[in-house]
Design a protein around this motif. Structure first.
Motif, PDB file in Angstrom:
ATOM      1  N   GLU A  41       0.825  -1.209   0.000  1.00 43.41           N
ATOM      2  CA  GLU A  41       0.000   0.000   0.000  1.00 43.41           C
ATOM      3  C   GLU A  41       0.861   1.261   0.000  1.00 43.41           C
ATOM      4  OE1 GLU A  41      -2.919  -0.276   3.102  1.00 43.41           O
ATOM      5  OE2 GLU A  41      -3.727  -2.172   2.339  1.00 43.41           O
ATOM      6  N   GLN A  42       1.946   1.196  -0.790  1.00 40.65           N
ATOM      7  CA  GLN A  42       2.834   2.335  -1.047  1.00 40.65           C
ATOM      8  C   GLN A  42       3.634   2.791   0.163  1.00 40.65           C
ATOM      9  OE1 GLN A  42       3.495   3.248  -4.014  1.00 40.65           O
ATOM     10  NE2 GLN A  42       1.812   2.295  -5.115  1.00 40.65           N
ATOM     11  N   GLN A  43       3.839   1.900   1.135  1.00 42.32           N
ATOM     12  CA  GLN A  43       4.652   2.292   2.286  1.00 42.32           C
ATOM     13  C   GLN A  43       5.412   1.094   2.847  1.00 42.32           C
ATOM     14  OE1 GLN A  43       2.676   3.958   5.797  1.00 42.32           O
ATOM     15  NE2 GLN A  43       4.370   5.395   6.042  1.00 42.32           N
ATOM     16  N   LEU A  44       6.713   1.101   2.637  1.00 43.27           N
ATOM     17  CA  LEU A  44       7.584   0.112   3.254  1.00 43.27           C
ATOM     18  C   LEU A  44       7.806   0.475   4.716  1.00 43.27           C
ATOM     19  CD1 LEU A  44      10.280  -0.121   0.434  1.00 43.27           C
ATOM     20  CD2 LEU A  44       8.589  -1.881   0.985  1.00 43.27           C
ATOM     21  N   PHE A  45       8.329  -0.466   5.464  1.00 45.83           N
ATOM     22  CA  PHE A  45       8.614  -0.164   6.869  1.00 45.83           C
ATOM     23  C   PHE A  45       9.820   0.762   7.000  1.00 45.83           C
ATOM     24  CE2 PHE A  45       5.747  -3.656   7.353  1.00 45.83           C
ATOM     25  CZ  PHE A  45       5.039  -3.320   8.492  1.00 45.83           C
ATOM     26  N   VAL A  46      10.742   0.681   6.049  1.00 46.03           N
ATOM     27  CA  VAL A  46      11.861   1.615   6.089  1.00 46.03           C
ATOM     28  C   VAL A  46      11.378   3.040   5.846  1.00 46.03           C
ATOM     29  CG1 VAL A  46      12.485   1.462   3.633  1.00 46.03           C
ATOM     30  CG2 VAL A  46      14.253   1.964   5.334  1.00 46.03           C
ATOM     31  N   ASP A  47      10.289   3.200   5.103  1.00 48.33           N
ATOM     32  CA  ASP A  47       9.716   4.528   4.897  1.00 48.33           C
ATOM     33  C   ASP A  47       9.289   5.129   6.239  1.00 48.33           C
ATOM     34  OD1 ASP A  47      10.061   3.983   2.238  1.00 48.33           O
ATOM     35  OD2 ASP A  47       7.951   3.553   1.836  1.00 48.33           O
ATOM     36  N   ARG A  48       8.727   4.287   7.089  1.00 43.78           N
ATOM     37  CA  ARG A  48       8.302   4.756   8.410  1.00 43.78           C
ATOM     38  C   ARG A  48       9.513   5.157   9.256  1.00 43.78           C
ATOM     39  NH1 ARG A  48       4.797   0.364   7.120  1.00 43.78           N
ATOM     40  NH2 ARG A  48       2.582   0.966   7.239  1.00 43.78           N
ATOM     41  N   LEU A  49      10.602   4.396   9.128  1.00 43.26           N
ATOM     42  CA  LEU A  49      11.816   4.724   9.870  1.00 43.26           C
ATOM     43  C   LEU A  49      12.416   6.041   9.377  1.00 43.26           C
ATOM     44  CD1 LEU A  49      13.530   1.204  10.062  1.00 43.26           C
ATOM     45  CD2 LEU A  49      12.199   2.356  11.828  1.00 43.26           C
ATOM     46  N   LEU A  50      12.408   6.239   8.079  1.00 44.10           N
ATOM     47  CA  LEU A  50      12.921   7.492   7.519  1.00 44.10           C
ATOM     48  C   LEU A  50      12.080   8.672   7.994  1.00 44.10           C
ATOM     49  CD1 LEU A  50      13.729   6.277   3.900  1.00 44.10           C
ATOM     50  CD2 LEU A  50      15.394   7.126   5.569  1.00 44.10           C
ATOM     51  N   LYS A  51      10.774   8.486   8.014  1.00 47.67           N
ATOM     52  CA  LYS A  51       9.883   9.553   8.476  1.00 47.67           C
ATOM     53  C   LYS A  51      10.147   9.872   9.937  1.00 47.67           C
ATOM     54  CE  LYS A  51       5.029  10.957   8.639  1.00 47.67           C
ATOM     55  NZ  LYS A  51       3.617  10.574   8.328  1.00 47.67           N
ATOM     56  N   ALA A  52      10.438   8.844  10.735  1.00 52.34           N
ATOM     57  CA  ALA A  52      10.734   9.058  12.158  1.00 52.34           C
ATOM     58  C   ALA A  52      11.990   9.903  12.337  1.00 52.34           C
ATOM     59  CB  ALA A  52      10.896   7.718  12.871  1.00 52.34           C
ATOM     60  N   LEU A  53      12.885   9.858  11.354  1.00 49.54           N
ATOM     61  CA  LEU A  53      14.099  10.678  11.388  1.00 49.54           C
ATOM     62  C   LEU A  53      13.870  12.062  10.782  1.00 49.54           C
ATOM     63  CD1 LEU A  53      15.554   8.011  12.175  1.00 49.54           C
ATOM     64  CD2 LEU A  53      17.425   8.724  10.685  1.00 49.54           C
ATOM     65  N   GLY A  54      12.650  12.314  10.375  1.00 45.76           N
ATOM     66  CA  GLY A  54      12.337  13.619   9.796  1.00 45.76           C
ATOM     67  C   GLY A  54      12.569  13.702   8.306  1.00 45.76           C
ATOM     68  N   ILE A  55      12.744  12.544   7.667  1.00 43.08           N
ATOM     69  CA  ILE A  55      12.966  12.514   6.225  1.00 43.08           C
ATOM     70  C   ILE A  55      11.642  12.175   5.552  1.00 43.08           C
ATOM     71  CG2 ILE A  55      14.264  11.456   4.337  1.00 43.08           C
ATOM     72  CD1 ILE A  55      16.447  10.782   6.377  1.00 43.08           C
ATOM     73  N   ASP A  56      10.986  13.176   5.015  1.00 41.55           N
ATOM     74  CA  ASP A  56       9.687  12.979   4.383  1.00 41.55           C
ATOM     75  C   ASP A  56       9.855  12.506   2.933  1.00 41.55           C
ATOM     76  OD1 ASP A  56       8.242  13.789   6.656  1.00 41.55           O
ATOM     77  OD2 ASP A  56       8.546  15.904   6.137  1.00 41.55           O
ATOM     78  N   GLN A  57       8.734  12.092   2.367  1.00 43.03           N
ATOM     79  CA  GLN A  57       8.714  11.610   0.979  1.00 43.03           C
ATOM     80  C   GLN A  57       9.793  10.549   0.756  1.00 43.03           C
ATOM     81  OE1 GLN A  57       8.981  15.534  -0.994  1.00 43.03           O
ATOM     82  NE2 GLN A  57       6.851  15.247  -1.645  1.00 43.03           N
TER      83      GLN A  57
END
Length: 313
Positions: free
Chosen positions: A35-51
């Motif tokens: 659904e267009q979201q890997l778990f690493v995407d969530r980790l990147l977002k947690a570090l403040g890295i959007d998109q």
């Protein structure tokens, strides 16, 4: 300790390293399937890295250097940054299997962080059974438990219903999301509708009612005839309480379930099973059915009615 903020130190095996096109394609395909979201995407977002999808996977060596810089410049704790870099190093092809391990050891990455990243990386690669081995480790504090459970329940490449149940029983996550509750309940219904009923009672009265309706729907709409027959027998023998019994009858008699295949048959058989023979008068008048073994609904109704008359006399 390795200088993780220096790209050349981490990628000293190949300063010009770029992701292989096949690896990039696989990552993109897996993101689409989740659904267009890997778990690493969530980790990147947690570090403040959007998109995250625009920075991972990196398409060139410069993209990789930019991603490394963004991670290192994050305000997050070092262990979080090192965990993401460990994840990226795990992407290195199998001919360099020790690169990620060497980085984790030289960075003194705590074991629980390493285990978690191993699990998340396997999830993102759709290696579900291996992922569960890592993510069920007692040392871990559950992170993204609802998202992990939902993925194990719904991913099109994950066909083993035991995996989400094992994860749920090991981690015991508190579920707040309706879609996660319904997805897990669907898995339970596949395994045992009786156990699914017991679990639904733990979700509160309103959800219990909705889940019971989902349970009935899943049984009557089962496309495998042999499976449906066995599950239908289990359905009409469920140990329902008074409120559940009322919900069962209302859903199949007047509610959205009245048009499901076998709705009236199920109502009548349930009534007969629990000794409410009056259900034949309420819902059985239109039932006939094809003759099987010399019997159909008409002969069943006649037999019950004669039995009731003889009992009264």
């Amino acid at each position: 300790m390795a200088s993780f903020d220096n790209f050349d130190d981490i990628f000293n095996f190949n300063l010009n390293y770029t992701y292989d096109e096949q690896i990039i394609s696989k990552i993109i395909k897996n993101r689409r399937s989740m659904e267009q979201q890997l778990f690493v995407d969530r980790l990147l977002k947690a570090l403040g890295i959007d998109q995250a999808s625009k920075v991972y996977p990196p398409r060139s060596n410069q993209n990789l250097r930019d991603l490394h810089q963004q991670i290192c410049e994050s305000a997050s704790p070092d262990h979080h940054k090192q965990s993401l870099l460990y994840y990226i190093l795990k992407d290195i092809p199998i001919d360099n299997p020790k690169i990620a391990e060497t980085f984790a050891n030289s960075s003194f990455l705590p074991e629980k962080y390493k285990i978690f990243i191993d699990g998340i990386w396997c999830l993102d690669r759709c290696r579900f059974e291996r992922a569960l081995d890592y993510l069920s480790e007692p040392v871990l504090t559950p992170t993204f438990p609802e998202e992990i459970l939902y993925t194990l329940c719904t991913h099109p490449e994950q066909h083993d219903p035991i995996l989400p149940v094992s994860y749920y029983q090991t981690v015991s996550p508190a579920l707040a999301s309706c879609k996660v509750i319904e997805a897990y309940f669907t898995i339970l219904c596949r395994l045992s509708i009786t156990e699914a009923l017991f679990w639904s009672r733990q979700q509160g009265e309103l959800r219990n009612r909705a889940l019971l309706q989902n349970l009935i729907h899943s049984v009557l709409c089962d496309t495998e005839q042999s499976n449906r027959s066995a599950r239908s027998v289990e359905l009409i023998n469920l140990p329902l309480n008074e409120d559940e019994e009322a919900c069962f009858n209302a859903y199949l008699a007047q509610g959205k379930g009245r048009n499901l295949p076998g709705a009236k048959d199920t109502l009548v058989m349930r009534g007969i099973t629990i000794g409410q023979s009056s259900v034949l008068a309420d819902h059985g008048k239109d039932l006939t059915g094809r003759i099987i073994g010399g019997m159909n609904w008409a002969t069943v109704k006649d037999s019950i009615e004669r039995s009731m008359v003889s009992t009264k006399t």
